[in-house]
Scaffold this motif. Structure first.
Motif, PDB file in Angstrom:
ATOM      1  N   UNK A  11       3.068   2.954   1.931  1.00 57.21           N
ATOM      2  CA  UNK A  11       2.255   2.216   0.969  1.00 57.21           C
ATOM      3  C   UNK A  11       3.092   1.051   0.462  1.00 57.21           C
ATOM      4  N   UNK A  12       2.684  -0.159   0.826  1.00 60.24           N
ATOM      5  CA  UNK A  12       3.390  -1.346   0.368  1.00 60.24           C
ATOM      6  C   UNK A  12       3.227  -1.451  -1.138  1.00 60.24           C
ATOM      7  N   UNK A  13       4.301  -1.816  -1.811  1.00 59.40           N
ATOM      8  CA  UNK A  13       4.224  -1.918  -3.260  1.00 59.40           C
ATOM      9  C   UNK A  13       5.341  -2.800  -3.793  1.00 59.40           C
ATOM     10  N   UNK A  14       5.166  -3.188  -5.024  1.00 57.98           N
ATOM     11  CA  UNK A  14       6.177  -3.992  -5.726  1.00 57.98           C
ATOM     12  C   UNK A  14       6.414  -3.303  -7.057  1.00 57.98           C
ATOM     13  N   UNK A  15       7.652  -3.259  -7.490  1.00 58.87           N
ATOM     14  CA  UNK A  15       7.959  -2.505  -8.704  1.00 58.87           C
ATOM     15  C   UNK A  15       7.229  -3.055  -9.911  1.00 58.87           C
ATOM     16  N   UNK A  16       6.961  -4.346  -9.946  1.00 51.62           N
ATOM     17  CA  UNK A  16       6.226  -4.921 -11.074  1.00 51.62           C
ATOM     18  C   UNK A  16       4.821  -4.318 -11.167  1.00 51.62           C
ATOM     19  N   UNK A  17       4.299  -3.863 -10.034  1.00 50.77           N
ATOM     20  CA  UNK A  17       2.961  -3.286  -9.991  1.00 50.77           C
ATOM     21  C   UNK A  17       3.030  -1.794  -9.672  1.00 50.77           C
ATOM     22  N   UNK A  18       4.052  -1.113 -10.156  1.00 48.88           N
ATOM     23  CA  UNK A  18       4.241   0.286  -9.787  1.00 48.88           C
ATOM     24  C   UNK A  18       3.087   1.173 -10.247  1.00 48.88           C
ATOM     25  N   UNK A  19       2.348   0.765 -11.281  1.00 48.25           N
ATOM     26  CA  UNK A  19       1.218   1.582 -11.723  1.00 48.25           C
ATOM     27  C   UNK A  19       0.144   1.665 -10.636  1.00 48.25           C
ATOM     28  N   UNK A  20      -0.055   0.613  -9.865  1.00 50.49           N
ATOM     29  CA  UNK A  20      -1.029   0.661  -8.757  1.00 50.49           C
ATOM     30  C   UNK A  20      -0.534   1.593  -7.656  1.00 50.49           C
ATOM     31  N   UNK A  21       0.746   1.515  -7.372  1.00 46.32           N
ATOM     32  CA  UNK A  21       1.344   2.419  -6.384  1.00 46.32           C
ATOM     33  C   UNK A  21       1.172   3.868  -6.844  1.00 46.32           C
ATOM     34  N   UNK A  22       1.495   4.134  -8.108  1.00 45.13           N
ATOM     35  CA  UNK A  22       1.360   5.498  -8.640  1.00 45.13           C
ATOM     36  C   UNK A  22      -0.081   5.976  -8.579  1.00 45.13           C
ATOM     37  N   UNK A  23      -1.026   5.103  -8.905  1.00 45.88           N
ATOM     38  CA  UNK A  23      -2.444   5.475  -8.826  1.00 45.88           C
ATOM     39  C   UNK A  23      -2.841   5.805  -7.396  1.00 45.88           C
ATOM     40  N   UNK A  24      -2.336   5.010  -6.450  1.00 41.96           N
ATOM     41  CA  UNK A  24      -2.636   5.273  -5.036  1.00 41.96           C
ATOM     42  C   UNK A  24      -2.106   6.650  -4.642  1.00 41.96           C
ATOM     43  N   UNK A  25      -0.872   6.958  -5.007  1.00 42.72           N
ATOM     44  CA  UNK A  25      -0.285   8.255  -4.687  1.00 42.72           C
ATOM     45  C   UNK A  25      -1.077   9.372  -5.359  1.00 42.72           C
ATOM     46  N   UNK A  26      -1.509   9.168  -6.593  1.00 45.76           N
ATOM     47  CA  UNK A  26      -2.324  10.171  -7.283  1.00 45.76           C
ATOM     48  C   UNK A  26      -3.643  10.400  -6.559  1.00 45.76           C
ATOM     49  N   UNK A  39       6.338   7.712   3.223  1.00 41.84           N
ATOM     50  CA  UNK A  39       7.572   7.087   3.708  1.00 41.84           C
ATOM     51  C   UNK A  39       7.981   5.878   2.879  1.00 41.84           C
ATOM     52  N   UNK A  40       7.236   5.576   1.814  1.00 42.40           N
ATOM     53  CA  UNK A  40       7.594   4.498   0.893  1.00 42.40           C
ATOM     54  C   UNK A  40       8.659   5.012  -0.063  1.00 42.40           C
ATOM     55  N   UNK A  41       9.501   4.124  -0.520  1.00 40.33           N
ATOM     56  CA  UNK A  41      10.523   4.518  -1.477  1.00 40.33           C
ATOM     57  C   UNK A  41       9.984   4.264  -2.885  1.00 40.33           C
ATOM     58  N   UNK A  42       9.850   5.308  -3.696  1.00 40.97           N
ATOM     59  CA  UNK A  42       9.353   5.097  -5.065  1.00 40.97           C
ATOM     60  C   UNK A  42      10.384   4.380  -5.928  1.00 40.97           C
ATOM     61  N   UNK A  43       9.926   3.889  -7.068  1.00 42.41           N
ATOM     62  CA  UNK A  43      10.758   3.058  -7.947  1.00 42.41           C
ATOM     63  C   UNK A  43      12.048   3.735  -8.357  1.00 42.41           C
ATOM     64  N   UNK A  44      12.015   5.034  -8.583  1.00 44.35           N
ATOM     65  CA  UNK A  44      13.237   5.707  -9.039  1.00 44.35           C
ATOM     66  C   UNK A  44      14.292   5.823  -7.945  1.00 44.35           C
ATOM     67  N   UNK A  45      13.945   5.416  -6.711  1.00 41.65           N
ATOM     68  CA  UNK A  45      14.920   5.410  -5.624  1.00 41.65           C
ATOM     69  C   UNK A  45      15.016   4.020  -4.998  1.00 41.65           C
ATOM     70  N   UNK A  46      14.703   2.993  -5.768  1.00 39.04           N
ATOM     71  CA  UNK A  46      14.720   1.612  -5.264  1.00 39.04           C
ATOM     72  C   UNK A  46      16.116   1.225  -4.795  1.00 39.04           C
ATOM     73  N   UNK A  47      16.156   0.255  -3.916  1.00 40.45           N
ATOM     74  CA  UNK A  47      17.412  -0.191  -3.323  1.00 40.45           C
ATOM     75  C   UNK A  47      18.097  -1.191  -4.234  1.00 40.45           C
ATOM     76  N   UNK A  48      19.146  -0.765  -4.885  1.00 40.72           N
ATOM     77  CA  UNK A  48      19.912  -1.662  -5.751  1.00 40.72           C
ATOM     78  C   UNK A  48      21.058  -2.278  -4.955  1.00 40.72           C
TER      79      UNK A  48
END
Length: 135
Positions: A11-26, A39-48
């Motif tokens: 699921x393509x996503x951007x951290x600024x719009x993480x609420x849409x990603x979370x809704x999709x996962x829900x 296989x998407x990396x959620x915000x709490x495991x983002x690549x720093x």
């Protein structure tokens, strides 16, 4: 006991719009008799602290094993470079792309419309049924 297919999804996503990603996962989590691996990396495991080249390779590794790449249309405009990279790589590998029309949106970004194998509205049944058709 029936043997359910386990869908591998990105699921393509951007951290600024993480609420849409979370809704999709829900949505996907709430769907009965639908099993998937995210296989998407959620915000709490983002690549720093990664270079652009390293980040691109991480995205390739996430997309390679999946059956369907999901693009939420409303995120494209603000993050077109990264999402276009994901679309281009999915197309290179022949991965089906599912475009999700944001709730209440009349128009999808042209790049998503052109790349998507199917576009559906923002609701669980439409999304899950499209994944099953495309996988």
């Amino acid at each position: 006991m029936s043997n359910l297919h386990r869908y591998r999804l990105f699921v393509s996503h951007a951290w600024r719009y993480s609420e849409r990603y979370e809704r999709m996962i829900n949505f996907l989590d709430a769907s009965p008799r639908f099993i998937y691996a995210n296989h998407s990396v959620p915000e709490d495991r983002a690549f720093d602290r990664m270079s652009v080249a390293e980040l691109k390779e991480q995205l390739r590794e996430q997309i390679r094993p999946v059956e369907v790449v999901i693009i939420i249309g409303g995120m494209y405009v603000a993050h077109s470079d990264w999402i276009q990279f994901e679309i281009d790589y999915a197309e290179l590998l022949g991965k089906p792309i599912l475009g999700i029309r944001p709730r209440g949106a009349q128009v999808m970004p042209a790049a998503v419309t052109q790349a998507a194998d199917e576009i559906v509205n923002w609701n669980t049944d439409s999304i899950v049924n499209a994944i099953r058709r495309l996988a």
